[in-house]
Design a protein around this motif. Structure first.
Motif, PDB file in Angstrom:
ATOM      1  N   GLY A 134       1.483 208.694  38.645  1.00 45.60           N
ATOM      2  CA  GLY A 134       0.507 209.687  38.232  1.00 45.60           C
ATOM      3  C   GLY A 134       0.801 211.042  38.844  1.00 45.60           C
ATOM      4  O   GLY A 134       1.676 211.194  39.705  1.00 45.60           O
ATOM      5  N   GLY A 135       0.060 212.042  38.378  1.00 41.90           N
ATOM      6  CA  GLY A 135       0.250 213.388  38.910  1.00 41.90           C
ATOM      7  C   GLY A 135      -0.397 214.422  38.036  1.00 41.90           C
ATOM      8  O   GLY A 135      -1.197 214.115  37.154  1.00 41.90           O
ATOM      9  N   LEU A 136      -0.023 215.663  38.302  1.00 40.60           N
ATOM     10  CA  LEU A 136      -0.541 216.812  37.553  1.00 40.60           C
ATOM     11  C   LEU A 136       0.504 217.251  36.539  1.00 40.60           C
ATOM     12  O   LEU A 136       1.681 217.429  36.892  1.00 40.60           O
ATOM     13  CB  LEU A 136      -0.851 217.946  38.525  1.00 40.60           C
ATOM     14  CG  LEU A 136      -1.274 219.286  37.916  1.00 40.60           C
ATOM     15  CD1 LEU A 136      -2.601 219.143  37.177  1.00 40.60           C
ATOM     16  CD2 LEU A 136      -1.378 220.352  39.013  1.00 40.60           C
ATOM     17  N   VAL A 137       0.077 217.429  35.311  1.00 42.55           N
ATOM     18  CA  VAL A 137       0.992 217.821  34.250  1.00 42.55           C
ATOM     19  C   VAL A 137       0.279 218.789  33.317  1.00 42.55           C
ATOM     20  O   VAL A 137      -0.948 218.723  33.160  1.00 42.55           O
ATOM     21  CB  VAL A 137       1.503 216.571  33.490  1.00 42.55           C
ATOM     22  CG1 VAL A 137       0.379 215.842  32.808  1.00 42.55           C
ATOM     23  CG2 VAL A 137       2.612 216.928  32.528  1.00 42.55           C
ATOM     24  N   GLN A 138       1.035 219.669  32.714  1.00 44.15           N
ATOM     25  CA  GLN A 138       0.454 220.624  31.771  1.00 44.15           C
ATOM     26  C   GLN A 138       0.247 219.964  30.410  1.00 44.15           C
ATOM     27  O   GLN A 138       0.932 218.994  30.064  1.00 44.15           O
ATOM     28  CB  GLN A 138       1.381 221.829  31.619  1.00 44.15           C
ATOM     29  CG  GLN A 138       1.470 222.696  32.861  1.00 44.15           C
ATOM     30  CD  GLN A 138       2.286 223.958  32.619  1.00 44.15           C
ATOM     31  OE1 GLN A 138       3.081 224.046  31.686  1.00 44.15           O
ATOM     32  NE2 GLN A 138       2.082 224.969  33.466  1.00 44.15           N
ATOM     33  N   PRO A 139      -0.674 220.501  29.637  1.00 40.29           N
ATOM     34  CA  PRO A 139      -0.843 219.972  28.265  1.00 40.29           C
ATOM     35  C   PRO A 139       0.476 220.009  27.510  1.00 40.29           C
ATOM     36  O   PRO A 139       1.232 220.976  27.602  1.00 40.29           O
ATOM     37  CB  PRO A 139      -1.867 220.932  27.661  1.00 40.29           C
ATOM     38  CG  PRO A 139      -2.652 221.431  28.827  1.00 40.29           C
ATOM     39  CD  PRO A 139      -1.665 221.543  29.953  1.00 40.29           C
ATOM     40  N   GLY A 140       0.729 218.931  26.775  1.00 42.47           N
ATOM     41  CA  GLY A 140       1.988 218.810  26.055  1.00 42.47           C
ATOM     42  C   GLY A 140       3.086 218.155  26.847  1.00 42.47           C
ATOM     43  O   GLY A 140       4.147 217.825  26.292  1.00 42.47           O
TER      44      GLY A 140
END
Length: 112
Positions: free
Chosen positions: A9-15
């Motif tokens: 898991g983690g932080l990701v931008q839309p798309g």
């Protein structure tokens, strides 16, 4: 007894994309239908995808065409490849073995 540990898991931008992994202990991993579920803040846990013992896969409508579930019985691991991520995919993601055993969850945050 089956123990499950999620990761990826983690932080990701839309798309964007992420791949979650769920490592299972025990020698009987291959006998279980494995599933991924998620729970967003303030919402009930919902089913995302499943893969059975003969590798048939099933998806919630909300993720169909964007997520892919797979398993590697030799590694006792199930994966969730997530692509074209949306803000609403933000949640804690859990894997499950036969809906009997659960991991501790991994946070996925989709944010710009």
């Amino acid at each position: 007894q089956v123990q499950l540990v999620e990761s990826g898991g983690g932080l990701v931008q839309p798309g964007g994309s992420l791949r979650l992994s769920c490592a299972a202990s025990g020698r009987i991993f291959s006998r279980y239908t494995m599933g991924w579920f998620r729970q967003a803040p303030g919402k009930q846990r919902e089913w995302v995808a499943s893969i059975n013992t003969v590798d048939n896969t099933y998806y919630a409508d909300s993720v169909k065409g964007r997520f892919t579930i797979s398993r590697d019985n030799a590694k006792n691991t199930v994966y969730l490849q997530m692509s074209s991520l949306k803000l609403e995919d933000t949640a804690v993601y859990y894997c499950s073995a036969g809906s009997q055993y659960w991991g501790q969850g991994t946070q996925v945050t989709v944010s710009s």
